[in-house]
Design a protein around this motif. Structure first.
Motif, PDB file in Angstrom:
ATOM      1  N   TYR A   1       0.827  -1.203   0.000  1.00 25.07           N
ATOM      2  CA  TYR A   1       0.000   0.000   0.000  1.00 25.07           C
ATOM      3  C   TYR A   1       0.861   1.253   0.000  1.00 25.07           C
ATOM      4  CZ  TYR A   1      -4.342  -2.591   0.577  1.00 25.07           C
ATOM      5  OH  TYR A   1      -5.415  -3.416   0.364  1.00 25.07           O
ATOM      6  N   ASP A   2       1.961   1.223   0.720  1.00 25.56           N
ATOM      7  CA  ASP A   2       2.884   2.360   0.701  1.00 25.56           C
ATOM      8  C   ASP A   2       3.403   2.600  -0.711  1.00 25.56           C
ATOM      9  OD1 ASP A   2       2.629   2.815   3.407  1.00 25.56           O
ATOM     10  OD2 ASP A   2       4.443   1.703   3.969  1.00 25.56           O
TER      11      ASP A   2
ATOM     12  N   PHE B   1       0.720   4.316  -2.831  1.00 24.26           N
ATOM     13  CA  PHE B   1       0.701   5.761  -2.567  1.00 24.26           C
ATOM     14  C   PHE B   1       1.875   6.446  -3.260  1.00 24.26           C
ATOM     15  CE2 PHE B   1      -1.827   4.743   1.395  1.00 24.26           C
ATOM     16  CZ  PHE B   1      -2.959   5.444   1.014  1.00 24.26           C
TER      17      PHE B   1
ATOM     18  N   GLU C   1       1.861   9.426  -6.091  1.00 28.87           N
ATOM     19  CA  GLU C   1       2.576  10.676  -5.834  1.00 28.87           C
ATOM     20  C   GLU C   1       3.598  10.954  -6.928  1.00 28.87           C
ATOM     21  OE1 GLU C   1       2.340  10.604  -0.926  1.00 28.87           O
ATOM     22  OE2 GLU C   1       4.094   9.815  -1.969  1.00 28.87           O
TER      23      GLU C   1
ATOM     24  N   PHE D   1      -6.729   9.888  -3.803  1.00 28.06           N
ATOM     25  CA  PHE D   1      -5.974   8.734  -3.312  1.00 28.06           C
ATOM     26  C   PHE D   1      -4.704   9.179  -2.603  1.00 28.06           C
ATOM     27  CE2 PHE D   1      -3.052   5.131  -3.697  1.00 28.06           C
ATOM     28  CZ  PHE D   1      -3.840   4.123  -3.160  1.00 28.06           C
ATOM     29  N   ALA D   2      -3.979  10.110  -3.209  1.00 28.94           N
ATOM     30  CA  ALA D   2      -2.742  10.594  -2.602  1.00 28.94           C
ATOM     31  C   ALA D   2      -3.003  11.242  -1.249  1.00 28.94           C
ATOM     32  CB  ALA D   2      -2.056  11.587  -3.537  1.00 28.94           C
ATOM     33  N   ASN D   3      -4.108  11.964  -1.127  1.00 27.73           N
ATOM     34  CA  ASN D   3      -4.428  12.659   0.123  1.00 27.73           C
ATOM     35  C   ASN D   3      -4.805  11.704   1.249  1.00 27.73           C
ATOM     36  OD1 ASN D   3      -3.977  15.174  -1.025  1.00 27.73           O
ATOM     37  ND2 ASN D   3      -6.114  15.467  -1.619  1.00 27.73           N
TER      38      ASN D   3
ATOM     39  N   LYS E   1      -3.172   9.194   2.250  1.00 30.10           N
ATOM     40  CA  LYS E   1      -1.978   8.655   2.917  1.00 30.10           C
ATOM     41  C   LYS E   1      -1.813   9.192   4.341  1.00 30.10           C
ATOM     42  CE  LYS E   1       3.019   8.237   2.384  1.00 30.10           C
ATOM     43  NZ  LYS E   1       4.188   8.546   1.522  1.00 30.10           N
TER      44      LYS E   1
ATOM     45  N   LYS F   1      -9.716   7.242   6.099  1.00 31.77           N
ATOM     46  CA  LYS F   1      -9.347   6.443   4.927  1.00 31.77           C
ATOM     47  C   LYS F   1     -10.520   5.581   4.469  1.00 31.77           C
ATOM     48  CE  LYS F   1      -4.345   6.083   5.665  1.00 31.77           C
ATOM     49  NZ  LYS F   1      -3.222   5.192   6.044  1.00 31.77           N
TER      50      LYS F   1
END
Length: 326
Positions: A255-256, A259, A263, A291-293, A295, A302
C-alpha cells in the motif's frame, strides 16, 4: 511495424519456446528488442544465437537492473516504433496474438485518432510448465470483469474501459497484465520513466487511463506459464492457502508503494494534468489527488474515502482487507 520488447533474466528453460511462438505469428512485420538482465545461465547466449538466425528481426542488449520492471523501463526508453508490444520470457503466444492486438488498437485509433494515447491488453490462459491448460483464465482472478460492465463495446471482443467508472478501482488493484499489452506511439511519446512505481504495466495503465484510452480484448491471446518462479502470479487471492501465507508487513509495504506510485505520477505529470481539458483527465486527476491525500489520514477517514471514491478491490473480502491495512 510492431516492436516487441522482450525482458529476460535466467530464462533459458522456456525462452526458446517463447521466441518460436513469436516467429510463428501470422503478422510478420515485427522486430524484437531483447534486454537480458545479467543472467547467470545461458539466456544471453540463446538470445545471441537467435540474432544469427533472425538477423535484423532481433536486437539483443545487456542490462544490469536486477529488476524486471526496470528492465522493461530500459526497453521502453530505447523503443521507437509505431506500436510496442511487451513480452515475458516464459509465456507462449497464440499464433494470431499480434494480428488481433494490432487490429484492436488500430480500431480504437480510427475511433479516437492516432494522436490519442492507447493501450490494449487481453485475457490470457493459465497453463502449467508444459503448456497444459489449467482451465483458468486470468480474468477470473482480476477485477477486469467488473470493469467490462461499464465499458463501451467496440466489437465482439473489444471494449474501451471507462476512466470515470473504473479508474478508482485501478488505483488499488492492477488488472492489466503486462505480457498481453500493446501500446501506440502516442502513448510512448508521453511515457515518462518513474523513479518509484509498483510495476511497469500498472504505470503504463495510469498513463493510458489519464490521458488516453484503455482497450481490453476479451480473448486469451497468451498462454501464461505457471511454474516455480512465478507461481503466485496467477493464484486466487481468496483461496485459503493464499490467505494463510500473507505477510501483513508486506501488505502494508504494498500500500505504501501504491501511494508512492500515485505521488510520483502527480509529480511527473503535473503540467500535463493542469493543461488537459478532457473529461477522462478531469476524472483521473480527481481520483489521483483523492488517493494521494488518503496517505496522511487516520483509519476512519481512509475508510470514508474508500467508500466515497469507490477505491474498491475485485471482491468485498479484499476491500475489507484494504480498509484494515491501507
Amino acid at each position: 511495424m510492431i516492436e516487441i520488447l522482450l525482458a529476460t533474466y535466467n530464462g533459458e528453460r522456456f525462452l526458446p519456446e517463447q521466441i518460436e511462438s513469436i516467429t510463428s505469428q501470422s503478422f510478420k512485420d515485427y522486430y524484437i528488442l531483447a534486454s537480458d538482465d545479467n543472467s547467470s545461465d545461458c539466456t544471453f547466449e540463446i538470445l545471441r544465437s537467435y540474432e544469427s538466425v533472425l538477423g535484423e528481426k532481433i536486437k539483443v542488449v545487456q542490462s544490469n537492473t536486477h529488476s524486471a520492471k526496470e528492465n522493461f523501463y530500459n526497453l521502453l526508453d530505447m523503443a521507437d516504433a509505431e506500436y510496442i508490444a511487451l513480452c515475458d520470457q516464459d509465456d507462449f503466444w497464440e499464433s494470431d496474438k499480434l494480428e488481433k492486438s494490432l487490429k484492436a488498437i488500430q480500431r480504437l485509433e480510427k475511433r479516437y485518432g492516432k494522436e490519442m494515447p492507447i493501450l490494449v491488453h487481453s485475457d490470457l490462459e493459465i497453463v502449467d510448465e508444459n503448456l497444459n491448460s489449467q482451465n483458468k483464465k486470468m480474468s477470473e482472478l482480476t477485477g477486469i470483469n467488473e470493469a467490462i460492465k461499464y465499458a463501451k463495446k467496440e466489437s465482439k471482443y473489444l471494449y474501451t474501459i471507462s476512466t470515470e467508472k473504473s479508474f478508482s478501482r485501478y488505483l488499488v488493484e492492477n488488472n492489466i497484465t503486462g505480457n498481453t499489452v500493446i501500446i501506440n506511439k502516442a502513448l510512448l511519446d508521453i511515457y515518462k520513466r518513474p523513479e518509484v512505481s509498483f510495476m511497469h504495466d500498472w504505470w503504463l495503465g495510469l498513463i493510458a487511463f489519464t490521458f488516453g484510452k484503455v482497450g481490453y480484448l476479451n480473448e486469451c491471446l497468451v498462454k501464461y506459464r505457471q511454474h516455480e518462479s512465478n507461481e503466485l502470479g496467477a493464484n486466487n487471492p481468496l483461496e485459503l492457502r493464499n490467505i494463510k501465507r500473507r505477510n501483513k508487513q508486506r501488505i502494508r509495504e504494498n500500500y505504501d508503494c501504491m501511494f508512492a506510485q500515485v505521488e510520483e505520477f502527480l509529480r511527473l505529470y503535473k503540467d500535463e494534468l493542469g493543461k488537459s481539458r478532457s473529461a477522462d483527465t478531469y476524472f483521473a486527476r480527481k481520483y489521483l489527488n483523492a488517493f494521494a491525500n488518503m496517505k496522511s489520514k487516520n483509519r476512519v477517514s481512509k475508510i470514508r474515502d474508500i467508500l466515497k471514491y469507490s477505491f474498491f478491490k475485485s471482491s468485498k473480502i479484499l476491500t475489507i482487507g484494504e480498509m484494515l491495512n491501507i
